[in-house]
Motif scaffolding. Structure first.
Motif, mmCIF file in Angstrom:
data_model
loop_
_atom_site.group_PDB
_atom_site.id
_atom_site.type_symbol
_atom_site.label_atom_id
_atom_site.label_comp_id
_atom_site.label_asym_id
_atom_site.label_seq_id
_atom_site.Cartn_x
_atom_site.Cartn_y
_atom_site.Cartn_z
ATOM 1 N N ILE A 195 24.168 21.015 46.644
ATOM 2 C CA ILE A 195 23.873 19.819 47.416
ATOM 3 C C ILE A 195 25.052 18.843 47.374
ATOM 4 O O ILE A 195 25.430 18.259 48.382
ATOM 5 C CB ILE A 195 22.575 19.162 46.898
ATOM 6 N N SER A 229 14.687 26.893 57.135
ATOM 7 C CA SER A 229 14.595 25.736 58.026
ATOM 8 C C SER A 229 13.141 25.391 58.289
ATOM 9 O O SER A 229 12.755 24.223 58.303
ATOM 10 C CB SER A 229 15.274 26.041 59.367
ATOM 11 N N LEU A 253 11.418 23.605 55.450
ATOM 12 C CA LEU A 253 11.792 22.193 55.358
ATOM 13 C C LEU A 253 11.087 21.382 56.444
ATOM 14 O O LEU A 253 10.621 20.264 56.201
ATOM 15 C CB LEU A 253 13.317 22.055 55.479
ATOM 16 N N LEU A 290 11.604 22.702 47.310
ATOM 17 C CA LEU A 290 12.226 22.284 48.573
ATOM 18 C C LEU A 290 13.711 22.004 48.371
ATOM 19 O O LEU A 290 14.548 22.347 49.199
ATOM 20 C CB LEU A 290 11.528 21.030 49.113
ATOM 21 N N LYS A 291 13.986 21.403 47.247
ATOM 22 C CA LYS A 291 15.381 21.091 46.947
ATOM 23 C C LYS A 291 16.200 22.378 46.850
ATOM 24 O O LYS A 291 17.305 22.475 47.379
ATOM 25 C CB LYS A 291 15.441 20.330 45.625
ATOM 26 N N TYR A 298 16.634 23.942 50.304
ATOM 27 C CA TYR A 298 17.672 23.201 51.032
ATOM 28 C C TYR A 298 19.073 23.647 50.567
ATOM 29 O O TYR A 298 19.962 23.895 51.375
ATOM 30 C CB TYR A 298 17.480 21.705 50.798
ATOM 31 N N LYS A 317 19.862 27.210 51.674
ATOM 32 C CA LYS A 317 20.109 27.218 53.116
ATOM 33 C C LYS A 317 21.557 26.822 53.419
ATOM 34 O O LYS A 317 22.217 27.420 54.264
ATOM 35 C CB LYS A 317 19.146 26.242 53.813
ATOM 36 N N THR A 318 22.029 25.829 52.676
ATOM 37 C CA THR A 318 23.425 25.412 52.834
ATOM 38 C C THR A 318 24.369 26.571 52.558
ATOM 39 O O THR A 318 25.315 26.825 53.297
ATOM 40 C CB THR A 318 23.757 24.286 51.832
ATOM 41 N N ASP A 364 17.989 28.117 63.236
ATOM 42 C CA ASP A 364 16.899 27.406 62.561
ATOM 43 C C ASP A 364 15.535 27.945 62.980
ATOM 44 O O ASP A 364 14.565 27.792 62.266
ATOM 45 C CB ASP A 364 16.973 25.912 62.883
#
Length: 542
Positions: free
Chosen positions: A99, A432, A435, A517-518, A521, A524-525, A540
């Motif tokens: 992140i 995606s 999220l 969720l974190k 995320y 996904k990055t 997405d």
RNA sequence: GCCCCGAUAGCUCAAUUGGAUAGAGCAACGGUCUUCUAAACCGUAGGUUACAGGUUCGAUUCCUGUUCGGGGUACCA
């Protein structure tokens, strides 16, 4: 992680004043053997003439004394491996790192080298074939890898717009023009018979209002055809996301006197001699079986001479790394180029030649013979039409350069909904969607999630794979084989799909939901970043 | 003849500078959707790593030889 343990071990070796370079530190395939494993004790056993297990035990004590809390357990196992079990916190911290670092995740400091990659380099005599496609995607992806490492990359395309091939092209268009005007006129021997020649002929007639030059070899018609074909080629490459920065043509090397410069340097150094009316290069002094002709009796240079002149230009342009990507049929030509450069006194160690094996094409289980002249090939464009740019790119990258690539046309079509590339993209779309779903559930912020809650085996597996990203990039960088990144992504997607199947992300447990969720995320990055290096899109929604 | 690449599950291919029980996908068979996308997940089956030697604690990986495929070996590019 590997790098960390490696440096730890090197430090210990240094303190024991021992020299050992060929030990390995790696991720064992069997999880029983820990997250990281080394054979250093086995290697030291030779040097110290001692039982490897005893050495391993000694090393373990040393390591335990030095290391921070990243390693939670060290085991010594016969015949003498040392296995490391990494603390969960290390893996959990990957989420924070992803992140915070985003596209710089695990990226080392900027290398800042000037890198030139030459690839495709097809002469403009027809549409790109499936073989060219492999080179286009391979070269571009290697370029992207160098860019990821913070290098200044020039993608270059070298072509010959002056040779005999181009004359035949002009003649072929000329013949088609004549035919369109209603005259009997044969396509020349060895000419090009593809449909595109007719189209070019039509355009030419239209532009010239049906007036043809007297000479079938007229430059005007050749240039017209070459321009048309070149714009086709560029368009095709663009569809794959491949854009060359520099186009260099052979003709300029002549007009700018670069060919003569090479000849006079070599002449002055005494590496040339005349025989049978031709100019020969003493290639045998550089290990070749026979000397090579550089200028034919007719006065025309052989292909070697412009190649040498071109590579000399590359060296003079000040690149730190020069990469040439050729098909396997070129393997005999490079030694001559290298010899010529060395004869002139240049250092050729900056030049890396990558040869990829051929692409074969099967249709209905039968091999399709490909020839640009006969136009019975399937073009790269048609292939893109059939399966789309993402699938084309990924299929080309999934094999190592040394392996033949068999493109089964039926399969490529049929698989377009059950395909490895969709597997990866689906993983991204799922992330995606999760999220998005969380927002609909009213969770509008989750980056404060507690990563220590990410403790199930399936969850940690995802993070373990994430932690390997930098190492995989290193392998790609070292071997110049993007294939390693494709196998890595397959692994990343698999562990994620498995996690998804086992654990629900958004539940009534708000704290756990936020933590997951974190992680989603963060991963996904990573997935998007890695797909980007391959030039594959990360949708997405699917 | 000589040079380069390859040979691994029925098919296409992996195995990160020699590592521990050789892995994926497809194809086959069986199971899993009332819950964030089943383009997914789980399980079963599938192997004398072409063959013969060698090197060592240890070989799919390195060396030698053999066989079979592909590509080269031009005063074609």
């Amino acid at each position: 992680m590997i790098a960390y343990i490696q440096s730890l071990l090197s430090e210990i070796l240094r303190d024991m004043s021992l020299e050992l370079s060929d030990f390995t530190v790696e991720h064992p395939s069997n999880p029983e053997f820990g997250d990281v494993s080394t054979n250093i004790a086995l290697k030291l056993a030779h040097v110290l003439k001692k039982n490897p297990l005893l050495i391993a035990e000694d090393l373990r004590k040393e390591i335990e004394a030095r290391q921070e809390s990243i390693i939670k357990k060290i085991e010594c196992v016969p015949p003498g491996f040392i296995n490391f079990f990494v603390a969960d916190e290390f893996y959990q911290s990957m989420v924070e790192r992803l992140i915070n670092e985003g596209s710089n995740f695990m990226k080392p400091t900027r290398e800042g080298k000037k890198v030139q990659i030459e690839f495709v380099s097809a002469n403009p005599t027809g549409p790109l074939t499936i073989g060219h496609g492999r080179q286009a995607v391979l070269g571009d992806t290697i370029a992207r890898i160098f860019e990821w490492y913070g290098n200044d990359v020039t993608r270059e395309y070298y072509f010959n717009n002056a040779g005999r091939q181009m004359q035949r092209l002009g003649e072929s268009v000329y013949a088609r023009c004549k035919q369109l005007l209603g005259e009997e006129y044969p396509i020349p021997e060895g000419g090009y018979e593809g449909e595109y020649i007719k189209e070019i002929a039509q355009e030419y007639l239209k532009e010239k209002k049906n007036v043809l030059p007297k000479n079938p070899l007229d430059e005007d018609i050749i240039n017209f055809a070459a321009d048309r074909i070149f714009s086709m080629i560029r368009e095709t490459l663009k569809r794959l996301g491949v854009i060359h920065d520099v186009f260099t043509n052979e003709r300029d090397l002549y007009t700018e006197g670069k060919i003569d410069e090479v000849l006079s340097i070599l002449r002055k150094k005494g590496y040339l001699y005349d025989k049978d009316g031709a100019i020969w290069f003493k290639a045998t002094l550089f290990g070749a079986e026979k000397d090579r002709v550089f200028v034919k009796r007719s006065g025309e240079p052989t292909y070697r001479l412009p190649d040498i002149a071109y590579h000399r230009e590359k060296l003079l342009r000040g690149f730190d790394v020069i990469i040439d990507i050729f098909g396997a049929d070129h393997h005999a030509t490079y030694p001559d180029v290298k010899a010529g450069l060395e004869a002139m006194g240049y250092d050729t160690s900056k030049i890396i030649v990558l040869l990829h094996q051929f692409v074969t094409l099967t249709r209905d289980g039968k091999l399709v013979k490909m020839s640009t002249r006969k136009a019975n090939f399937v073009t790269l464009d048609e292939l893109i039409d059939l399966v789309g740019p993402d699938v084309v790119r990924y299929f080309y990258l999934i094999r190592s350069m040394d392996a033949h690539l068999n493109f089964d046309l039926e399969l490529a079509q049929k698989e377009s909904d059950e395909n490895p590339v969709f597997y990866l993209q689906y993983a991204h779309a799922r992330m995606s969607n999760i999220l998005k779903h969380s927002q609909q559930k009213g969770i509008d912020y989750y980056l404060d999630g507690d990563i220590h809650l990410l403790s199930e085996p399936e969850t940690l597996d995802v993070l373990k794979v994430a932690a390997e990203f930098g190492e995989v990039m290193e392998v790609c960088r070292r071997t110049l084989e993007p294939m390693h990144l494709t196998t890595y992504l397959q692994k990343l997607a698999t562990t994620f799909h498995k996690f998804y199947a086992t654990h629900r992300v958004v539940t009534d447990d708000l704290l756990l939901s936020k933590a997951r969720l974190k992680m989603v995320y963060a991963i996904k990055t990573l997935l998007a970043e890695a797909l980007g290096i391959l030039g594959v899109t990360a949708p997405d929604v699917m």
